[in-house]
Design an enzyme around this catalytic site. Structure first.
Site: not given
Ligand code: B12
Length: 261
Positions: A125-127
């Site tokens: 999610l953090k990317g």
């Protein structure tokens, strides 16, 4: 301008900087050896601008010097991006309208490689670089297997997840481990799946040649600085093309005259 040369102090002066390590302790002779190597590589004159002993019996050098080589931009061959960059919204909408099912993605670092930061940057999610990873996209179902996954395990997990795409990261390149592991991985997937059911195979890492897809048996190679949006856009492009092709094949088989079947 199609012909360029490097730039150091004044435009077109041909000055470059080069770094390497020699397996010798740091002394005057070592610096002479470094100059000899750089001269043989075409730096003329070559100057040592930094030398530091790295542990016992090794010296790291930075040299500065002039090369006379020219770069012809017309002869530069790179893997150009041949698919449109989409926003997350467009990615999700295209998957919904054209693929009509969530895209299953399985990722891992294979072999002994434990460098998970790259694959996490793409999947989690953090990317990275201000972009969210594939977990952020509603229409991707992501399984991230993490570090040191064996090829047989990866094949099994991809089968269990009905993976549309398998994303493999390889950072360690010692003794060409990244090339050997990638070839073993692509061979295993080709053996385990019929061509029309094989997941797309994507490999990434900072030292791959993005043009080596045929040699490595993968569909796409992603290098340094890849962002999740690029990967998401590629996946949508490649999977919609694949779906369109199989629909056309099925249609032509259905409409073929009986004697042609
Ligand atoms: C962090 C790090 C570690 C951490 C890893 C932690 C972790 N969980 O990942 C730890 C400390 C565990 C580690 C260990 C080792 N490391 Co290390 N490590 C690094 C370091 C400093 C940064 C790597 C990194 O995180 N980069 C940031 C990410 C975001 O970049 P990236 O991986 O390139 O990923 C991007 C792209 O390449 C691409 N990408 C990558 N994978 C994929 C996959 C897909 C599918 C796609 C689409 C894209 C993609 O997208 C990403 C985002 O843009 C590098 C040096 C450096 N500065 O690069 C050394 C480095 C990679 N390590 C190195 C070495 C030698 C080791 C060890 C062997 C050291 C030792 N003797 O023990 C061990 C090996 C452990 C193992 N079994 O793998 C060498 C590798 C040399 C080589 N070329 O083979 C390096 C280059 C350091 C060096 N100069 O010597 N390391």
């Amino acid at each position: 301008m199609t012909i360029v040369r490097p730039y150091g102090d004044t435009t077109g002066d041909g000055m470059v900087q080069l770094s390497f390590t020699l397996p010798i302790p740091h002394d005057k002779k070592a610096e002479g050896a470094a100059v000899q190597l750089a001269t043989k590589m075409g730096l003329e004159p070559a100057t040592v601008v930094h030398a530091k002993q790295m542990g016992e019996g090794f010296t790291f050098f930075v040299l500065y010097g002039r090369v006379h080589h020219l770069v012809d931009l017309n002869q530069v061959v790179v893997a150009e991006r041949d698919f449109p960059m989409l926003t997350p919204k467009e990615v999700n909408a295209t998957i919904r309208s054209k693929l009509r099912k969530r895209v299953s993605v399985v990722g891992a670092c294979i072999g002994t490689d434990a460098h998970t930061v790259g694959i996490d940057a793409i999947l989690n999610l953090k990317g990275i670089a201000g972009e969210k990873g594939l977990e952020y996209y509603r229409e991707f179902a992501v399984v991230n297997l993490g570090a040191q996954v064996s090829v047989p395990d990866l094949v099994e997990r991809a089968r269990a997840a009905k993976a549309d795409a398998v994303l493999v990261s390889q950072v360690v390149t010692q003794r060409d481990a990244h090339l050997h592991n990638t070839k073993a991985m692509s061979a295993a997937f080709r053996e385990a799946f019929p061509p029309e059911r094989r997941p797309l195979l994507l490999v990434g890492g900072p030292r791959f040649d993005e043009l080596a897809t045929d040699e490595l048996g993968v569909d796409r190679i992603f290098g340094r600085g890849t962002t999740p949006r690029e990967v998401a856009s590629y996946l949508v492009h490649a999977l919609t093309q694949r779906t369109a092709l199989s629909q056309r094949t099925a249609l032509s088989q259905r409409t073929a005259r009986p004697e042609e079947r």
